[in-house]
Write an enzyme that holds these catalytic residues in place. Structure first.
Site, PDB file in Angstrom:
ATOM      1  N   ASP A  35      44.125  43.534  39.974  1.00 45.59           N
ATOM      2  CA  ASP A  35      44.329  42.789  41.217  1.00 45.59           C
ATOM      3  C   ASP A  35      43.545  43.438  42.362  1.00 45.59           C
ATOM      4  O   ASP A  35      42.911  42.754  43.167  1.00 45.59           O
ATOM      5  CB  ASP A  35      45.821  42.743  41.553  1.00 45.59           C
ATOM      6  CG  ASP A  35      46.101  42.070  42.880  1.00 45.59           C
ATOM      7  OD1 ASP A  35      45.852  40.860  43.006  1.00 45.59           O
ATOM      8  OD2 ASP A  35      46.567  42.760  43.803  1.00 45.59           O
ATOM      9  N   GLU A  68      43.720  39.302  35.434  1.00 49.46           N
ATOM     10  CA  GLU A  68      43.640  40.513  36.262  1.00 49.46           C
ATOM     11  C   GLU A  68      43.594  41.764  35.389  1.00 49.46           C
ATOM     12  O   GLU A  68      42.868  42.719  35.698  1.00 49.46           O
ATOM     13  CB  GLU A  68      44.840  40.560  37.212  1.00 49.46           C
ATOM     14  CG  GLU A  68      44.798  39.470  38.273  1.00 49.46           C
ATOM     15  CD  GLU A  68      46.010  39.461  39.166  1.00 49.46           C
ATOM     16  OE1 GLU A  68      45.915  38.936  40.285  1.00 49.46           O
ATOM     17  OE2 GLU A  68      47.081  39.968  38.754  1.00 49.46           O
TER      18      GLU A  68
END
Length: 234
Positions: free
Chosen positions: A59, A127
């Site tokens: 992320d 992610e």
């Protein structure tokens, strides 16, 4: 589990990893990183054995690369405007869309109790894969993957992605009881086939920061965006 089942499971996972590498366009030096990125907590021995930690790192890497791309692509946009674009590009919705384009759902390893893989798991895997590539090949490889996977959305953050800021500004001024915004053409430049226009918004006796656009419409939208940013930064 007997040796036959163990060998079969190992073969299945190797096939999944090869297929995943093909779809994401990156070959791992350490395939354990890729494997970890695909393991959901529902089939992990402990929470440390699943992809949650990699999701956390991915992320951050994704956000940094997207911010860098937007910073260079839009030198005329303010922080708030860039933040708005970034929020959409790193959203769970878009990560899910990327995961679907890469056909990741059939590759994610989940427990037997999960008959369907929800969007949140697909987004998390994207992610986690970003993190896996970053750990395996460094930032440049992670950046290359992100630009491939999110490239189409990054390319469409120009005029087509601008909200109707003129309408939003009109609503804002009507709510405040001020006069209707006036769009003033300040300057033009460039040859006829590549004309650019500079427009500013005037509200009552105040003129807000001007903006350039490849058409009057684009310039007006950007000028309205500047005015909105000044009137209501949130």
């Amino acid at each position: 589990m007997n040796d036959t089942n163990s060998a079969s499971e190992s073969s299945d996972r190797e096939q999944i990893l090869r297929l995943c590498e093909k779809r994401i366009g990156y070959t791992f030096q350490n395939q354990e990183l890729l494997l970890r990125s695909l393991i959901h907590s529902s089939c992990a021995t402990t929470r440390l054995d699943c992809n949650e930690r990699m999701e956390f790192l991915g992320d951050a890497v994704l956000g940094m690369v997207i911010c860098e791309s937007l910073y260079h692509k839009h030198p005329d946009r303010r922080e708030g405007q860039l933040t708005q674009l970034k929020s959409r590009l790193v959203s769970r919705q878009l990560c899910t869309q990327v995961g679907e384009q890469l056909q990741l759902k059939e590759l994610i390893l989940v427990g037997k109790g999960l008959t369907e893989i929800p969007d949140s798991i697909t987004a998390a895997a994207v992610e986690a894969i970003v993190a896996a590539i970053y750990l395996d090949g460094g930032l440049e490889q992670a950046r290359a993957f992100i630009q491939r996977a999110f490239g189409e959305e990054l390319e469409h953050t120009d005029e087509a992605d601008l909200e109707n800021y003129k309408s939003l500004l009109q609503e804002e001024t009507q709510r405040d009881g001020t006069t209707v915004p006036n769009y003033v053409l300040l300057e033009q430049r460039g040859p006829d086939h590549a004309r650019e226009f500079c427009v500013a918004v005037e509200i009552e006796d105040h003129r807000y920061d001007a903006a350039w656009g490849r058409s009057k419409k684009e310039a007006e939208q950007k000028a309205a965006m500047n005015a909105l940013d000044a009137i209501n930064p949130e």
